[in-house]
Design a protein around this motif. Structure first.
Motif, short mmCIF file in Angstrom:
data_model
loop_
_atom_site.label_atom_id
_atom_site.label_comp_id
_atom_site.label_asym_id
_atom_site.label_seq_id
_atom_site.Cartn_x
_atom_site.Cartn_y
_atom_site.Cartn_z
N TYR A 11 11.91 -5.20 -11.62
CA TYR A 11 11.48 -4.35 -10.75
C TYR A 11 10.59 -3.33 -11.63
CZ TYR A 11 13.90 -6.39 -6.87
OH TYR A 11 14.37 -7.33 -5.90
N TYR A 12 10.03 -2.15 -10.80
CA TYR A 12 9.28 -1.38 -11.41
C TYR A 12 10.30 -0.36 -11.83
CZ TYR A 12 4.61 -2.82 -10.46
OH TYR A 12 3.41 -3.85 -10.25
N SER A 13 10.19 0.39 -13.12
CA SER A 13 11.08 1.27 -13.47
C SER A 13 10.86 2.70 -12.95
CB SER A 13 11.28 1.48 -15.09
OG SER A 13 11.95 2.55 -15.57
N GLU A 14 11.74 3.06 -12.05
CA GLU A 14 11.40 4.52 -11.52
C GLU A 14 11.63 5.56 -12.22
OE1 GLU A 14 13.87 4.13 -7.80
OE2 GLU A 14 12.69 2.42 -7.23
N VAL A 36 0.99 -1.23 0.15
CA VAL A 36 0.08 0.02 -0.13
C VAL A 36 0.84 1.23 -0.08
CG1 VAL A 36 -1.80 1.17 1.22
CG2 VAL A 36 -1.83 -1.10 1.44
N SER A 37 1.03 2.22 -1.00
CA SER A 37 1.52 3.18 -0.95
C SER A 37 0.53 4.33 -0.80
CB SER A 37 2.40 3.37 -2.37
OG SER A 37 2.80 4.89 -2.69
N THR A 38 0.96 5.13 0.11
CA THR A 38 -0.13 6.42 0.41
C THR A 38 0.72 7.58 0.37
OG1 THR A 38 -1.47 7.14 2.23
CG2 THR A 38 0.43 6.17 2.93
N TYR A 39 0.19 8.79 -0.15
CA TYR A 39 0.69 10.22 -0.34
C TYR A 39 -0.70 10.97 -0.41
CZ TYR A 39 2.83 14.35 -1.52
OH TYR A 39 3.23 15.55 -1.26
N ILE A 80 0.80 -7.18 4.89
CA ILE A 80 0.46 -5.72 4.37
C ILE A 80 1.87 -4.88 4.76
CG2 ILE A 80 -1.17 -3.74 4.43
CD1 ILE A 80 -3.28 -5.73 5.74
N ILE A 81 2.11 -4.30 3.79
CA ILE A 81 3.16 -3.30 3.83
C ILE A 81 2.77 -1.85 3.44
CG2 ILE A 81 5.49 -2.57 3.02
CD1 ILE A 81 6.11 -5.44 2.89
N VAL A 82 2.86 -0.96 4.24
CA VAL A 82 2.16 0.45 4.18
C VAL A 82 3.58 1.21 4.01
CG1 VAL A 82 0.94 2.58 4.91
CG2 VAL A 82 0.21 0.10 5.54
N VAL A 83 3.61 1.89 2.71
CA VAL A 83 4.61 2.82 2.43
C VAL A 83 4.38 4.09 2.37
CG1 VAL A 83 6.65 3.29 1.15
CG2 VAL A 83 6.00 1.07 1.37
N ILE A 133 5.25 6.73 -6.69
CA ILE A 133 4.65 5.06 -6.26
C ILE A 133 5.36 4.07 -6.73
CG2 ILE A 133 3.14 4.99 -8.74
CD1 ILE A 133 0.97 3.92 -7.01
N TYR A 134 6.03 4.12 -7.95
CA TYR A 134 7.04 3.13 -8.12
C TYR A 134 8.41 2.96 -7.61
CZ TYR A 134 4.09 3.28 -12.09
OH TYR A 134 2.90 3.41 -13.23
N GLN A 135 8.80 3.97 -6.85
CA GLN A 135 9.88 4.08 -5.69
C GLN A 135 9.34 3.14 -4.49
OE1 GLN A 135 10.67 8.26 -5.84
NE2 GLN A 135 12.72 7.69 -6.85
N ALA A 136 8.06 3.72 -4.00
CA ALA A 136 7.32 3.24 -3.11
C ALA A 136 7.01 1.64 -3.12
CB ALA A 136 6.09 3.87 -2.56
N TRP A 137 6.60 1.12 -4.22
CA TRP A 137 6.30 0.07 -4.70
C TRP A 137 7.66 -1.07 -4.53
CZ3 TRP A 137 2.38 0.00 -9.23
CH2 TRP A 137 0.98 0.24 -8.66
N ASN A 138 8.52 -0.62 -5.24
CA ASN A 138 9.93 -1.32 -5.13
C ASN A 138 10.44 -1.22 -3.57
OD1 ASN A 138 10.11 -1.86 -7.90
ND2 ASN A 138 11.42 0.04 -8.27
N ARG A 139 10.49 -0.35 -2.86
CA ARG A 139 10.63 -0.21 -1.47
C ARG A 139 10.07 -1.44 -0.94
NH1 ARG A 139 13.29 3.04 1.83
NH2 ARG A 139 13.09 5.05 0.26
N GLY A 140 8.59 -1.62 -1.08
CA GLY A 140 7.76 -2.55 -0.57
C GLY A 140 8.12 -3.81 -0.98
#
Length: 337
Positions: free
Chosen positions: A177-180, A11-14, A38-41, A75-82
């Motif tokens: 991974y997601y391209s940032e 879950v990416s939130t901003y 559940i990983i909340v970023v 959002i893609y940086q956050a998803w990669n972090r998760g």
């Protein structure tokens, strides 16, 4: 806390405080229960997500993990972090404004378990125009029906929806991974590369709600020009990778298919394609501009430069007309015809 899970939802939130409680409650109600991590970023949001997660969820749910960055991330940086800290065998992204049928993750994970060669799965969704509407209370929205996965059709457009699920080994074994570098087309680029290693399959059921903001605030609609530009860039790169990997026999086979499409009168082609889209009918028909671009690349691969150039003139009314015109000029500049 468990060391391994069946599914990890990221879950990416901003600036999504108004959706976060509904999103987390929705995930916690999934039938796979404590087999869901559940990983909340929180990507440096100035709203109240931090207090919501820390006070209302972390003390009561040990399947939730929380990360907050000081600086805003895409959002893609956050998803990669998760993804890098995920402990699930399968991974999915959970947008804060979308919702799920209670057994959605169980259905998607079951399909991946039954088909170990499949890399990712997706399903149909309802469209919701109501904030925080849950699946069981949904009324009146249209169904976002999608065709079964077809590699060539997917090269023409993204249609997996906002709630796909994939194997974690995609990252550990293939480094995908997601391209940032992208702001909106990272999903498409990610699954195009995944499809080069694994089959993707559809679970034929309606398993989620996609929230379509009546004010047009969905990310892909905020900057249509950027969305179109990024999409064209990732599509073009994927087309060339796909063609480069074909055998000479496959090149001839697909080139013949593109020539059959091109024989359909251009305006008739547009009429049939657009009617299917307006009626919500999943269509395997390829867009005209895509047909001409792919046909041109295939013809060049086959060594028929004259045919490659003719393909570039076959979609004068397409949104891809400028792209085809540039490709035609490139081919002509090589002086091979």
């Amino acid at each position: 806390m468990k060391d391994q899970f069946r599914v990890t939802a990221i879950v990416s939130t901003y600036k999504s405080e108004r959706f976060l409680r509904g999103c987390l409650d929705d995930l916690l109600s999934q039938t796979i229960g404590d087999d869901l991590e559940i990983i909340v970023v929180n990507s440096g949001s100035p709203q109240g997500e931090d207090e919501i997660v820390r006070r209302e969820y972390l003390p009561f749910h040990d399947t939730i993990r929380y990360v907050r960055t000081e600086e805003r991330e895409t959002i893609y940086q956050a998803w990669n972090r998760g993804i890098r800290s995920a402990r699930g065998r399968f991974i999915t992204n959970a947008n804060t404004d979308d919702r799920l049928r209670k057994d959605a993750y169980e259905r998607l994970a079951d399909h991946l378990d039954r088909h170990p060669d499949v890399g990712a799965v997706f399903a149909d969704q309802y469209t919701s125009y109501v904030q925080n509407e849950v699946f069981t209370e949904h009324r009146g929205g249209s169904v976002r029906r999608r065709p079964s996965f077809d590699r060539l059709l997917f090269l023409s457009r993204y249609y997996l929806g906002s709630q796909p699920m994939w194997r974690s080994e995609v990252h550990s074994q293939h480094g995908i991974y997601y391209s940032e570098r992208y702001a909106v087309a990272g999903d498409y680029e990610f699954f195009l590369r995944l499809a080069e290693h694994y089959p993707i399959e559809k679970v034929h059921d309606i398993l989620g709600l996609y929230y379509l903001d009546p004010g047009g605030n969905n990310m892909e609609y905020q900057n249509a020009q950027r969305t179109a530009g990024e999409t064209e860039e990732v599509r073009t790169a994927a087309i060339h990778r796909w063609v480069d990997a074909l055998t000479p026999q496959q090149v001839r086979l697909f080139l013949h298919r593109m020539q059959r499409y091109q024989r359909i009168p251009e305006l008739m082609h547009y009429g049939i394609f657009n009617m299917a889209l307006s009626l919500g009918i999943p269509t395997l028909m390829l867009p005209r501009g895509f047909v001409c671009y792919v046909g041109s690349v295939l013809a060049e691969k086959a060594g028929d430069m004259a045919l490659a150039i003719r393909f570039c003139s076959g979609a004068a009314h397409s949104r891809n007309a400028d792209v085809l015109s540039k490709r035609k000029q490139l081919l002509l500049s090589r002086g091979t015809v």
